[in-house]
Design an enzyme around this catalytic site. Structure first.
Site, PDB file in Angstrom:
ATOM      1  N   ASP A 156     -50.995 -35.407 -28.791  1.00 13.50           N
ATOM      2  CA  ASP A 156     -51.833 -35.028 -27.576  1.00 13.50           C
ATOM      3  C   ASP A 156     -50.681 -34.608 -26.714  1.00 13.50           C
ATOM      4  O   ASP A 156     -49.587 -34.801 -26.793  1.00 13.50           O
ATOM      5  CB  ASP A 156     -52.244 -36.370 -26.772  1.00 13.50           C
ATOM      6  CG  ASP A 156     -53.310 -35.746 -25.686  1.00 13.50           C
ATOM      7  OD1 ASP A 156     -53.405 -34.594 -25.442  1.00 13.50           O
ATOM      8  OD2 ASP A 156     -54.336 -36.489 -25.400  1.00 13.50           O
TER       9      ASP A 156
HETATM   10  C1  BGC Z   1     -56.045 -34.389 -23.316  1.00 12.51           C
HETATM   11  C2  BGC Z   1     -56.341 -33.453 -24.534  1.00 12.51           C
HETATM   12  C3  BGC Z   1     -56.182 -32.211 -24.392  1.00 12.51           C
HETATM   13  C4  BGC Z   1     -54.516 -31.727 -24.015  1.00 12.51           C
HETATM   14  C5  BGC Z   1     -54.547 -30.266 -23.837  1.00 12.51           C
HETATM   15  C6  BGC Z   1     -54.620 -33.712 -22.798  1.00 12.51           C
HETATM   16  O1  BGC Z   1     -54.289 -34.047 -21.545  1.00 12.51           O
HETATM   17  O2  BGC Z   1     -56.041 -35.701 -23.278  1.00 12.51           O
HETATM   18  O3  BGC Z   1     -57.479 -33.759 -24.911  1.00 12.51           O
HETATM   19  O4  BGC Z   1     -56.526 -31.257 -25.667  1.00 12.51           O
HETATM   20  O5  BGC Z   1     -54.404 -32.327 -22.856  1.00 12.51           O
HETATM   21  O6  BGC Z   1     -54.962 -29.620 -22.626  1.00 12.51           O
END
Ligand code: BGC
Length: 784
Positions: free
Chosen positions: A221
């Site tokens: 993540d």
């Molecule tokens: C989220 C993810 C997301 C990523 C990119 C993170 O803060 O938890 O689900 O894919 O950001 O935007």
């Protein structure tokens, strides 16, 4: 393709450079081995692309809760194919979706972004999504592995959960999507039993890669990789975003000093190359040609198929013989089409309920606001300009905008010299439709100057509300300034942000110049809506949550509809007994007025075609196809599992496997609506059931007067155990027609985790079939 031969051509620094993002959304291209720039983008309801703005529009489908409410795997696959088509149009190889964490607590901020409280339904919908997207040659990364079921302290929280519950509940949907062939997976921010998930070798190397045989790529993540060796050894393959991060030179040193074996780096590179090959970024992947999918039509169909009719007294719906329709609520004019956070995409059109019903033309539609629960003012809806300035105030570039919102995330417009960029200014014109006290607002973080017709109204700094960047920027504070204007007066409004924030080297320009006309007082608005309802044949109130309620980055505090919407609904229902409440929310809300209104239609976050789908369902052009993927409580206080607040940094999943209907079934207080519930426009009889040989056959008859669809649900109870969903199917029949469906039971439905392996639990199982957890007219037994 011989990946090892390619890896052998790369030196260590090049291999390591590939493992961290080149920027916010992509990996470094390596032309020497034919590897293109591999691009990733959020999901799940659309493909946002590399820009965070309407400059790069996307089809916006209904929320994941809505998709799950269809229970229709073919439809979900078709959604996946559309998303692949969108991804290819935008040069995206990897879709950062689906979100397959569970509805453990209704307070979970990303509840709307997950599918269900049920393990089986989540896994099946997730698998169909993965199959559909990957059919189109685009990779998925089911997320967030694992136990990221709430948002409070999400970067650091430690989820304590037993091995058995982890296996049987939280890992199961992930196991299912791996079985379905997912090419990627995203690891979570949180810790599980004391180890942060990007370092969780036992779960990532052990369970996911070794035991389940996952040959795809584990993407962290965003910013979740916070150490060098532990994450490199823990099974994470790609650290996003980049170009900075804890790998790079530090990882190179760790390899040179023998703390991380080079074979671990090679394994990551191999997984990235395989992902690139599968998605066409490394040699052309073979893919069958697909017919172009009409995104607008599919968005409308999925919305109608997801709408869940909770209540329909006296068969008020579908509407017939209605001449005048009072449409009430702020979300009727401006639909809430999606939840907040990284799941946001920017469609190039949104059909509100007001637009949709007016266009349908079934009745004369009269609108009243009633009350406005939104906490922030909307941008000025007139074309505006954005000026990009250097430190000396010199103009670097100028762009037209559709309204007074500034939003460039990751990248500034191509003609802006980012090195010199020091300030961004929005210039808008506002014409006062009515005389009185208008409100102008700044929503953003940083130093701002606001002027109205040359007069400075604000010149100061606005500090962020917290330290989670998602919250700081997506939920920036708002400051309002009253300005008295005469009717028809035109004013020039400018808002300059004196600094340009960056995150990991990426540009972050996000602020709004908001405006609101003077309105009636709250009491007058309510009274006006009730009068309109009284004077109309039918009243439709659209009630919604707001961006401040349902979003990534924080959890909910209450399930109440925000503002005075409950009061509004009661007032309208008193004025007109033929009141339909449309609940526009991604996750459960309390409905204290439930007994006062004739009908309740849950439309979730319906996506860009909200209004067209609503007209289709209200007038019976389409049947509401949804069935609840999650049990709805009467009140938050009744819920068996709500806890999302860490104590000493941890949230223990003390309820074990008892979440959702499994918990409600053992609970003293009943819910408002059980898992699986939802009405159509016809009726069904459940006629016969036959269980045996790993499958269950059910026959049902459409006993109503119109063609319809039914979601046949099959539950299995182990000897001495409680019923659990084990299979389902969507069937369709005309009036008087019967249909027979055979549902295959997954192996796991009769197994338990015994501490080291899955083991079949022998004995006499009770098989039931019906239309919801609470309504299972057919029973059979099955011997295992
Ligand atoms: C989220 C993810 C997301 C990523 C990119 C993170 O803060 O938890 O689900 O894919 O950001 O935007």
């Amino acid at each position: 393709m011989d990946f090892d031969a390619l890896i052998n051509k790369l030196d260590l620094p090049t291999k390591i450079r590939l493992l961290t993002g080149a920027d916010m959304w992509s990996l470094t291209p390596l032309p020497e081995i034919g590897l293109d720039r591999l691009v990733m983008s959020d999901g799940p309801i659309g493909v946002r692309g590399e820009q965070w703005s309407s400059a790069d529009p996307s089809i916006a489908l209904p929320s994941p809760t809505a998709l799950a409410a269809t229970w229709d795997l073919d439809l979900v696959r078709q959604v996946g194919r559309l998303l692949a088509q969108e991804a290819r149009r935008k040069g995206v190889h990897v879709l950062l979706a689906p979100t397959i964490n569970l509805h453990r607590s209704p307070l979970g901020g990303r509840h709307f972004e997950c599918y269900s409280e049920d393990v089986h339904l989540t896994g099946e919908i997730g698998a169909a999504y993965v199959e559909g997207v990957q059919d189109g040659g685009v990779a998925t990364t089911p997320k967030h592995f694992v136990a990221n079921d709430f948002e409070t302290d999400r970067f650091t929280v430690n989820v304590k959960v037993t091995d058995k519950v982890l296996r049987e509940v939280y890992l199961r949907p992930f196991e299912r999507v791996v079985q379905a062939g997912a090419w990627g997976l995203m690891s979570a921010y949180n810790s599980v039993n004391g180890t942060t998930m990007t370092e969780h070798s036992d779960l990532v190397n052990g369970v996911l890669k070794d035991e389940w045989g996952f040959d795809g790529c584990v993407v962290s993540d965003w910013t979740a990789v916070r150490s060098t060796e532990a994450t490199a050894l823990g099974g994470t393959d790609v650290a996003m975003p980049g170009p900075h991060g804890p790998w790079g030179e530090k990882l190179e040193a760790a390899v040179r000093e023998g703390r991380v074996p080079e074979s671990a780096v090679d394994d990551k590179v191999r997984r990235i190359l395989r992902l690139a090959h599968r998605t066409g970024a490394l040699g052309g992947a073979e893919r069958a040609e697909q017919a172009e999918i009409d995104g607008i039509a599919l968005a409308r169909e999925v919305a109608a198929r997801s709408f869940t009719l909770l209540k329909n007294s006296g068969d008020l719906l579908p509407l017939t013989g209605v001449r005048t329709l009072a449409l009430i609520g702020s979300a009727a004019a401006e639909a809430r089409i999606m939840g907040g956070g990284s799941a946001q995409v920017f469609p190039d059109r949104v059909v509100s309920p007001l637009d949709g019903l007016r266009e349908y033309g079934g009745a004369e539609v009269r609108y009243a606001l009633g009350t406005d629960p939104r906490l922030k003012l909307a941008p000025i809806a007139e074309p505006a300009r954005a000026l990009f300035l250097d430190a000396g105030g010199e103009l670097l570039a100028e762009h037209e905008l559709p309204n007074s919102e500034a939003r460039w995330v990751g990248q500034a417009p191509a003609d802006v010299d980012v090195e010199r960029l020091a300030a961004v200014e929005i210039r808008a014109t506002c014409t006062a439709e009515v005389a009185g006290e208008h409100q102008f607002a700044i929503s953003g973080v940083g130093r701002f100057t606001l002027t109205v017709d040359g007069t400075t109204v604000f010149d100061d700094t606005i500090a962020p509300a917290g330290d989670d960047p998602a919250v700081a920027f997506l939920h920036a504070p708002e400051k309002r300034f009253p300005v008295t204007l005469a009717e028809g007066q035109r004013v020039e409004v400018t808002l300059r942000q004196h600094s340009v924030a960056s995150f990991n080297g990426m540009v972050l320009i996000m602020f709004v110049l908001g405006h609101a006309n003077p309105t009636l007082g709250e009491d007058e608005l309510l009274a006006e809506a009730a009068e309109l309802a009284a004077a109309s044949d039918v009243a439709v109130v659209v009630a919604s949550t707001t961006l401040e309620v349902e979003s990534e980055g924080f959890d909910r505090k209450s399930l109440a509809l925000p503002g005075r919407q409950d009061e509004l609904i009661s007032a309208v229902a008193r004025a007109n007994p033929r009141t339909v409440v449309v609940v526009n929310a991604g996750s459960p809300v309390e409905m204290p007025w439930l007994d006062e209104v004739a009908a309740v239609l849950l439309t979730w976050f319906p996506g860009q075609e909200a209004g067209g789908a609503l007209a289709d369902v209200l007038y019976g052009e389409a049947e509401p196809g949804g069935r609840l993927p999650t049990t709805w409580p009467v009140r938050l206080a009744d819920c068996p599992v709500v806890d999302v607040t860490p104590v000493d940094g941890a949230v223990p999943y003390e309820e074990g496997e008892y979440i959702g209907y499994r918990a409600w079934a053992r609970h003293a207080v009943p819910p408002a609506f059980w898992f699986g519930h939802g009405l159509g426009y016809t009726s069904w009889s459940y006629d016969a059931i036959d269980a045996g040989n790993g499958s269950v056959t059910v026959s049902v008859t459409n006993t109503g007067s119109r063609r319809g669809r039914e979601v046949v649900q099959v539950y299995l109870a182990a000897p001495g155990g409680d019923p659990r969903l084990a299979g389902f199917d969507v069937v369709e029949a005309g009036p008087g027609e019967s249909v027979v469906t055979t549902v295959f039971l997954p192996e796991r439905a009769v197994q338990e985790w015994d501490g080291s392996a899955w083991r079949a639990v022998p004995g006499e199982y009770t098989v039931t079939a019906g239309r919801s957890y609470a309504d299972r007219p057919l029973t059979a037994s099955l011997t295992v």
